[in-house]
Design a protein around this motif. Structure first.
Motif, short mmCIF file in Angstrom:
data_model
loop_
_atom_site.label_atom_id
_atom_site.label_comp_id
_atom_site.label_asym_id
_atom_site.label_seq_id
_atom_site.Cartn_x
_atom_site.Cartn_y
_atom_site.Cartn_z
N ALA A 91 0.82 -1.22 0.00
CA ALA A 91 0.00 0.00 0.00
C ALA A 91 0.85 1.26 0.00
CB ALA A 91 -0.92 0.00 1.22
N SER A 92 2.16 1.11 0.10
CA SER A 92 3.05 2.29 0.19
C SER A 92 2.95 3.12 -1.08
CB SER A 92 4.49 1.82 0.41
OG SER A 92 5.29 2.93 0.72
N PRO A 93 2.61 4.41 -0.94
CA PRO A 93 2.48 5.26 -2.13
C PRO A 93 3.83 5.44 -2.84
CG PRO A 93 1.46 6.29 -0.21
CD PRO A 93 2.24 5.12 0.29
N ARG A 95 6.98 7.17 -4.13
CA ARG A 95 7.73 8.23 -3.44
C ARG A 95 7.61 9.55 -4.20
NH1 ARG A 95 12.21 5.55 -0.31
NH2 ARG A 95 11.37 3.47 -0.01
N PRO A 96 7.65 10.66 -3.46
CA PRO A 96 7.59 11.97 -4.12
C PRO A 96 8.77 12.18 -5.08
CG PRO A 96 7.19 12.18 -1.77
CD PRO A 96 7.63 10.76 -2.00
N GLU A 129 -2.03 8.45 -9.72
CA GLU A 129 -3.48 8.33 -9.64
C GLU A 129 -4.09 9.55 -8.96
OE1 GLU A 129 -4.87 5.10 -7.25
OE2 GLU A 129 -6.97 5.56 -7.69
N ALA A 130 -3.51 9.95 -7.82
CA ALA A 130 -4.08 11.08 -7.06
C ALA A 130 -2.93 12.01 -6.63
CB ALA A 130 -4.86 10.57 -5.86
N PRO A 131 -2.37 12.76 -7.57
CA PRO A 131 -1.19 13.57 -7.21
C PRO A 131 -1.55 14.80 -6.39
CG PRO A 131 -1.85 14.01 -9.47
CD PRO A 131 -2.76 12.92 -8.97
N ASP A 132 -0.61 15.27 -5.57
CA ASP A 132 -0.68 16.63 -5.07
C ASP A 132 0.68 17.26 -5.30
OD1 ASP A 132 0.02 14.98 -2.53
OD2 ASP A 132 0.51 17.03 -1.94
N ALA A 171 -7.41 22.37 -5.81
CA ALA A 171 -7.45 21.65 -4.54
C ALA A 171 -6.16 20.89 -4.25
CB ALA A 171 -8.63 20.68 -4.53
N ARG A 204 3.76 14.62 -5.43
CA ARG A 204 3.57 13.53 -4.47
C ARG A 204 2.50 12.57 -4.94
NH1 ARG A 204 3.15 18.01 -1.54
NH2 ARG A 204 5.09 18.70 -0.61
N LYS B 35 -3.28 8.34 -0.79
CA LYS B 35 -2.78 8.01 -2.14
C LYS B 35 -3.24 6.65 -2.63
CE LYS B 35 -0.39 11.77 -2.53
NZ LYS B 35 -0.80 12.80 -3.51
N THR B 36 -3.31 5.68 -1.71
CA THR B 36 -3.70 4.33 -2.14
C THR B 36 -4.70 3.76 -1.14
OG1 THR B 36 -2.01 3.19 -0.82
CG2 THR B 36 -1.35 3.90 -3.02
N SER B 71 -6.15 -1.82 3.21
CA SER B 71 -4.83 -1.21 3.37
C SER B 71 -4.92 0.21 2.82
CB SER B 71 -3.74 -2.01 2.65
OG SER B 71 -3.91 -1.91 1.25
N VAL B 81 6.16 9.18 4.12
CA VAL B 81 5.25 8.24 3.48
C VAL B 81 4.83 7.17 4.49
CG1 VAL B 81 4.98 6.57 1.60
CG2 VAL B 81 6.30 8.66 1.22
N SER B 83 2.09 3.83 5.31
CA SER B 83 1.04 2.94 4.82
C SER B 83 0.72 1.91 5.89
CB SER B 83 1.44 2.27 3.50
OG SER B 83 2.70 1.65 3.60
#
Lengths: 204, 156
Positions: A91-93, A95-96, A129-132, A171, A204, B35-36, B71, B81, B83
């Motif tokens: 699930a780790s996003p 990295r920036p 997918e969902a950047p900021d 946003a 990010r 993010k996820t 998750s 980061v 999770s």
């Protein structure tokens, strides 16, 4: 002394009973922590403070229980980490990613090299997918600080206007100026320093 | 500090009659984004539960939770980061990220489940500023990557 020994003995017995109870219920593991290796193979440092002691982890894959009673550290196996933490790791996003764009002196015109980089920034934004995004403008120390605050903001706004991505919205985008106060390279006042005339973008 | 406490008290008083919307800005600045997500995941604050979606803003004090299939991954503004795996509960209790004013602090409370943590700028600039509280210990994180499992049934 004796009282504390007795206290410890009672706690150990209680913990033992609890472990037994745990073993009887399904898949129950004590609280523990594993220090993972950094990308370069080194490891940082972690202090684990329980009620009765402190443990230090400072080598890759070193692990220890997080419990009231102190215990010895050990080396965790990759299999154990995958078994217990696979879902969290997956699930780790992403990295920036960072970009630095540079400017010609005194205004908000990008250098030709940096203008070419804009496309890469857009690709990075669109790949998520969902950047900021944060866009932070900086200046060198030529001129006075308040004018540079404004110039930094102009540079950041200019960069934002050049990023053509549908994923860039009000946003999820922060535009800021640090003026001359957050230089990449330390310089005396009134110094023409190209490396400080920049906009830093973090996706990010 | 005093002001934020006053706001909290005021909010607690107003909560039952639903007048809190106008106070929402008070100490609830955005500190990161979801993010996820997989499975059932939620953000919980002041008794209000919303499903967590990628792109959702995260505020200080909101609890991140997952069910047994869930998750969830978030990226904080300083590029920390985080999770969590299934059956997990995590709250960012304190968050200060103002490098210019030297205000740098991250305190996470993990009450159950699994966490994968990767340091961001706060840990880099203020190595003593990052800690994770669990029911049985306090973890001082000095700029690193780690995994943590919290069993809520451990004795305290």
């Amino acid at each position: 002394m004796i009282a504390s020994h007795r206290h410890r003995a009672i706690m150990r017995t209680t913990q033992g009973l609890l472990c037994l109870l745990c073993l009887m219920t399904a898949g129950c593991t004590s609280s523990y922590i594993v220090l993972l290796p950094n990308a370069d193979g080194t490891a940082g440092k972690v202090l684990v403070k329980g009620l009765n002691g402190i443990n230090v982890l400072n080598s890759p894959m070193e692990a220890v229980r997080v419990a009231a009673l102190p215990s010895n550290t050990y080396v965790a196996t990759p299999d154990q980490v995958q078994r217990d933490f696979g879902a969290a790791l997956r699930a780790s996003p992403k990295r920036p990613t960072h970009f630095q764009l540079y400017f010609q002196p005194g205004g908000s015109v990008l250098t030709p090299e940096s203008e070419l980089l804009l496309q890469r920034v857009v690709q990075e934004i669109d790949s998520r997918e969902a950047p900021d995004i944060s866009i932070i403008g900086h200046t060198d120390t030529l001129g006075d600080a308040s004018a540079n605050e404004t110039l930094g903001l102009e540079r950041a706004m200019q960069v934002k206007s050049l990023l053509f991505s549908a994923k860039l919205t009000l946003a999820n985008t922060v535009v800021e100026s640090h003026g001359e106060k957050n230089p990449l390279v330390k310089a005396a006042d009134n110094t023409n320093e190209p490396r400080n005339r920049r906009v830093e973008i973090t996706v990010r | 500090m005093l002001a934020s406490r006053a706001v909290r008290i005021l909010r607690a008083l107003l909560l039952p009659i639903g007048l809190t919307a106008g106070l929402a800005w008070a100490d609830e600045a955005i500190i990161g984004h979801v993010k996820t997500t997989t499975g059932q995941t939620y953000l919980v604050a002041a008794g209000k539960t919303v499903a967590a979606q990628p792109g959702a803003a995260l505020q200080k004090g909101q609890m991140l939770t997952t069910d047994h299939t869930g998750s969830l991954g978030v990226t904080l503004l300083d590029n920390t980061v985080l999770s969590i795996g299934p059956d997990s509960e995590l709250v960012v209790v304190e968050y200060a990220y103002s490098p210019g004013r030297n205000e740098l602090k991250l305190l996470i409370r993990m009450t159950k489940g699994t966490l994968h943590y990767i340091s961001g700028v706060i840990a880099k600039l203020q190595p003593e500023g990052v800690s994770i509280k669990t029911p049985t210990g306090l973890i001082g994180v000095r700029g690193t990557e780690l995994v943590l499992r919290v069993n809520p049934w451990d004795i305290q």
